[in-house]
Design a protein around this motif. Structure first.
Motif, PDB file in Angstrom:
ATOM      1  N   PHE A 405       0.802  -1.225   0.000  1.00 54.64           N
ATOM      2  CA  PHE A 405       0.000   0.000   0.000  1.00 54.64           C
ATOM      3  C   PHE A 405       0.840   1.284   0.000  1.00 54.64           C
ATOM      4  CE2 PHE A 405      -2.579  -3.319   2.018  1.00 54.64           C
ATOM      5  CZ  PHE A 405      -3.728  -3.246   1.251  1.00 54.64           C
ATOM      6  N   LEU A 406       1.968   1.257   0.678  1.00 57.47           N
ATOM      7  CA  LEU A 406       2.756   2.477   0.874  1.00 57.47           C
ATOM      8  C   LEU A 406       4.058   2.404   0.081  1.00 57.47           C
ATOM      9  CD1 LEU A 406       2.390   2.911   4.746  1.00 57.47           C
ATOM     10  CD2 LEU A 406       1.141   4.136   2.951  1.00 57.47           C
ATOM     11  N   SER A 408       6.609   4.010   0.513  1.00 61.60           N
ATOM     12  CA  SER A 408       7.733   4.134   1.448  1.00 61.60           C
ATOM     13  C   SER A 408       8.197   2.779   1.983  1.00 61.60           C
ATOM     14  CB  SER A 408       7.350   5.037   2.618  1.00 61.60           C
ATOM     15  OG  SER A 408       6.211   4.528   3.296  1.00 61.60           O
ATOM     16  N   SER A 409       7.336   1.758   1.879  1.00 59.47           N
ATOM     17  CA  SER A 409       7.700   0.429   2.399  1.00 59.47           C
ATOM     18  C   SER A 409       8.041  -0.558   1.279  1.00 59.47           C
ATOM     19  CB  SER A 409       6.556  -0.132   3.255  1.00 59.47           C
ATOM     20  OG  SER A 409       5.404  -0.366   2.457  1.00 59.47           O
ATOM     21  N   TRP A 410       8.190  -0.063   0.060  1.00 59.27           N
ATOM     22  CA  TRP A 410       8.520  -0.959  -1.048  1.00 59.27           C
ATOM     23  C   TRP A 410       9.958  -1.460  -0.919  1.00 59.27           C
ATOM     24  CZ3 TRP A 410       6.234   1.829  -6.010  1.00 59.27           C
ATOM     25  CH2 TRP A 410       4.827   1.839  -5.897  1.00 59.27           C
ATOM     26  N   GLY A 411      10.184  -2.636  -1.468  1.00 58.55           N
ATOM     27  CA  GLY A 411      11.529  -3.210  -1.446  1.00 58.55           C
ATOM     28  C   GLY A 411      11.680  -4.262  -2.530  1.00 58.55           C
ATOM     29  N   MET A 412      12.869  -4.835  -2.612  1.00 57.42           N
ATOM     30  CA  MET A 412      13.154  -5.885  -3.590  1.00 57.42           C
ATOM     31  C   MET A 412      13.657  -7.123  -2.857  1.00 57.42           C
ATOM     32  SD  MET A 412      12.416  -4.832  -6.657  1.00 57.42           S
ATOM     33  CE  MET A 412      13.351  -5.922  -7.723  1.00 57.42           C
ATOM     34  N   TYR A 413      13.446  -8.263  -3.494  1.00 60.09           N
ATOM     35  CA  TYR A 413      13.873  -9.537  -2.910  1.00 60.09           C
ATOM     36  C   TYR A 413      14.867 -10.221  -3.837  1.00 60.09           C
ATOM     37  CZ  TYR A 413      13.650 -14.453  -1.509  1.00 60.09           C
ATOM     38  OH  TYR A 413      13.973 -15.728  -1.130  1.00 60.09           O
ATOM     39  N   GLN A 414      15.991 -10.613  -3.290  1.00 62.64           N
ATOM     40  CA  GLN A 414      16.991 -11.368  -4.039  1.00 62.64           C
ATOM     41  C   GLN A 414      17.384 -12.591  -3.219  1.00 62.64           C
ATOM     42  OE1 GLN A 414      18.038 -10.944  -7.079  1.00 62.64           O
ATOM     43  NE2 GLN A 414      16.998  -8.996  -7.460  1.00 62.64           N
ATOM     44  N   PRO A 415      17.107 -13.808  -3.717  1.00 65.02           N
ATOM     45  CA  PRO A 415      17.511 -15.005  -2.965  1.00 65.02           C
ATOM     46  C   PRO A 415      19.026 -15.099  -2.864  1.00 65.02           C
ATOM     47  CG  PRO A 415      16.746 -15.593  -5.171  1.00 65.02           C
ATOM     48  CD  PRO A 415      16.427 -14.144  -4.981  1.00 65.02           C
ATOM     49  N   THR A 416      19.511 -15.571  -1.737  1.00 64.15           N
ATOM     50  CA  THR A 416      20.948 -15.737  -1.515  1.00 64.15           C
ATOM     51  C   THR A 416      21.375 -17.155  -1.884  1.00 64.15           C
ATOM     52  OG1 THR A 416      20.702 -16.490   0.765  1.00 64.15           O
ATOM     53  CG2 THR A 416      20.792 -14.100   0.392  1.00 64.15           C
ATOM     54  N   GLN A 417      22.665 -17.406  -1.771  1.00 62.30           N
ATOM     55  CA  GLN A 417      23.174 -18.751  -2.059  1.00 62.30           C
ATOM     56  C   GLN A 417      22.587 -19.781  -1.097  1.00 62.30           C
ATOM     57  OE1 GLN A 417      27.393 -18.737  -1.505  1.00 62.30           O
ATOM     58  NE2 GLN A 417      27.312 -17.922   0.584  1.00 62.30           N
ATOM     59  N   TRP A 418      22.241 -19.338   0.126  1.00 62.26           N
ATOM     60  CA  TRP A 418      21.664 -20.275   1.095  1.00 62.26           C
ATOM     61  C   TRP A 418      20.217 -20.599   0.751  1.00 62.26           C
ATOM     62  CZ3 TRP A 418      25.136 -22.719   3.624  1.00 62.26           C
ATOM     63  CH2 TRP A 418      26.349 -22.095   3.943  1.00 62.26           C
ATOM     64  N   ASP A 419      19.490 -19.650   0.162  1.00 64.56           N
ATOM     65  CA  ASP A 419      18.141 -19.945  -0.339  1.00 64.56           C
ATOM     66  C   ASP A 419      18.205 -21.027  -1.405  1.00 64.56           C
ATOM     67  OD1 ASP A 419      16.184 -18.064   0.919  1.00 64.56           O
ATOM     68  OD2 ASP A 419      17.555 -16.563   0.136  1.00 64.56           O
ATOM     69  N   TRP A 420      19.117 -20.835  -2.356  1.00 66.02           N
ATOM     70  CA  TRP A 420      19.252 -21.811  -3.445  1.00 66.02           C
ATOM     71  C   TRP A 420      19.749 -23.162  -2.922  1.00 66.02           C
ATOM     72  CZ3 TRP A 420      16.897 -21.323  -7.808  1.00 66.02           C
ATOM     73  CH2 TRP A 420      16.643 -20.058  -8.340  1.00 66.02           C
TER      74      TRP A 420
END
Length: 460
Positions: A405-406, A408-420
């Motif tokens: 909704f805001l 100001s609270s937007w962001g991005m997600y990038q998986p790390t090597q530990w996620d993979w």
């Protein structure tokens, strides 16, 4: 095909096409299937495949160990994307597990004979997929040793789970589904375990199979109780196919985040689960059929039927995408409208269009009889659909969370090597269990295959 012969998909040919190849007898069916476990030498390919899968599973063990030491900060999750790869992979694995129960329970109740060649294998796939799925919510909490808080045990502190939360519903739905699926699979194995017990030459194997077969003698009383128990478990498992992924969808639809608050989610998730599950069954069945020479048991009729189920569920999923986009626009809600626009044109747009290519466009090739009859094409389509269904879960979770909704609270997600490492490691766990299953248990139900032989038919 000779001149004047009706086409492959005509009702006449479907009646004439057997679900088991010609020339098999009670003895030859038993010999063929039990030999894979008891007398066939373990191939070099099996050892290589098992070692690769086991090594990859070791990567998952390392990732979990490091997660417990360091915490969930090693993952790519952040604010506002608190659900990342862990929940994406949880929903994906649970979906894969649905085809086994559908093939075993629902097709059994509908008296579909073609299920008999693939039900045992699909049931095992269900259990392994649920095992992979169950780990993600547990480790996603960051404190897996506190997981007992989610169960309604008598607490002196008066702390009880929040039963209005879909996350608690998940705990009970998935654990119930796993328990019933395990019972259903094991009960179906008992007559075949007794066959392996009686045919085993090595003393340790005879003892192990004897213990697992639970004293099965094949008497009329045993068969009567077996059929009653199997029917009851099939009746219990059938509503679970619909309810489990419906409850998983409530994790999202009970929220207020744009892109999640949709009433289409329950049927859309169930259809997607069956879609992904049948894709995985085809992905695994086609190579196994070739490697172990099971063309007489898993015939082209099975391939055509599974391809048709994939096509039907794929069309339902495509309808779900269309309805989701339409009501995002038709609702007049500026947040829902922006969510749809963001999926199509935002920073994760390539994921969205990739899933449309995989899940909507690629399955349309299954309308062709030639494609359905070509095993290489079927296998490639199953791979593409499996990838597409993973992308669908990524799009639903990440693109809905990263811009809410805001601004100001937007962001991005990038998986790390530990996620993979965690995700790939669960693939290793799945295939490790699969290799062990192929080596030590019959991948096709021996006694059920004997019931569909021509000589087993009772003339009225």
């Amino acid at each position: 095909m000779s001149a004047g012969q009706p086409p492959l998909d005509s009702p006449e040919i479907r009646r004439l096409t057997p679900v088991i190849g010609p020339g098999y007898t009670y003895g030859s069916v038993t010999d063929k299937i039990s030999a894979i476990v008891l007398t066939r030498p373990t191939s070099i390919g099996w050892y290589i495949g098992f070692l690769i899968a086991f090594s990859v599973m070791g990567m998952m063990t390392v990732a979990i160990g490091w997660l417990i030491i360091k915490g969930t900060g090693i993952w790519g999750i952040n604010i506002p994307i608190g659900w990342g790869f862990a929940i994406v992979n949880f929903v994906w694995w649970i979906g894969i597990g649905h085809a086994g129960t559908l093939i075993s329970a629902i097709l059994f109740l509908l008296n579909q004979k073609w299920r008999t060649s693939i039900n045992r294998f699909a049931e095992a796939m269900t259990l392994f997929a649920v095992a992979c799925a169950g780990m993600f919510p547990l480790i996603h909490t960051g404190r897996p040793w506190m997981a007992f808080y989610m169960f309604p045990y008598p607490s002196t502190m008066g702390i009880w789970p929040q039963f209005r939360s879909p996350l608690i519903w998940d705990v009970f739905a998935v654990s119930t589904y796993g328990t019933v699926s395990l019972m259903f699979w094991f009960v179906g194995l008992i007559p075949d375990l007794a066959t392996l017990r009686d045919r085993s030459v090595k003393k340790p194997m005879k003892i192990i199979y004897g213990m697992l077969s639970m004293g099965w003698r094949g008497s009329a009383r045993h068969w009567h109780r077996y059929e009653m128990a199997y029917l009851l478990l099939a009746g219990l498992a059938t509503p679970l196919v619909l309810s489990v992924h419906t409850i998983v969808s409530f994790d999202f639809s009970a929220g207020i985040i744009p892109g999640w608050h949709a009433t289409i989610f329950p049927p859309y998730f169930v259809a997607g689960a069956i879609y992904a599950g049948f894709a995985m069954v085809l992905f695994l069945t086609i190579p196994l059929r070739k490697v172990y020479g099971l063309e007489g048991f898993i015939t082209m009729r099975h391939m055509h039927n599974m391809a048709k189920v994939m096509l039907a569920t794929g069309l339902i999923v495509a309808y779900g995408y269309t309805v989701e986009a339409f009501f995002g626009w038709y609702s007049g809600n500026k947040f829902e409208r922006y969510m749809i626009w963001n999926r199509m044109h935002g920073p994760y747009a390539y994921y969205y269009w990739a899933l449309i290519l995989c899940n909507v466009i690629t399955p349309q090739f299954l309308w062709s009889k030639k494609i359905r009859g070509n095993l290489l094409w079927l296998w490639l389509i199953s791979v593409v659909v499996s990838i597409g269904m993973w992308l669908e879960r990524f799009v639903i979770i990440v693109t809905s969370l990263h811009r809410d909704f805001l601004p100001s609270s937007w962001g991005m997600y990038q998986p790390t090597q530990w996620d993979w490492a965690m995700f790939v490691g669960t693939l290793g766990l799945f295939f490790t269990l699969l290799f062990l299953f192929i080596r030590f248990l019959p991948i096709i139900s021996i006694f059920e295959m004997r019931t569909i032989l021509p000589e087993a038919e009772v003339e009225e």
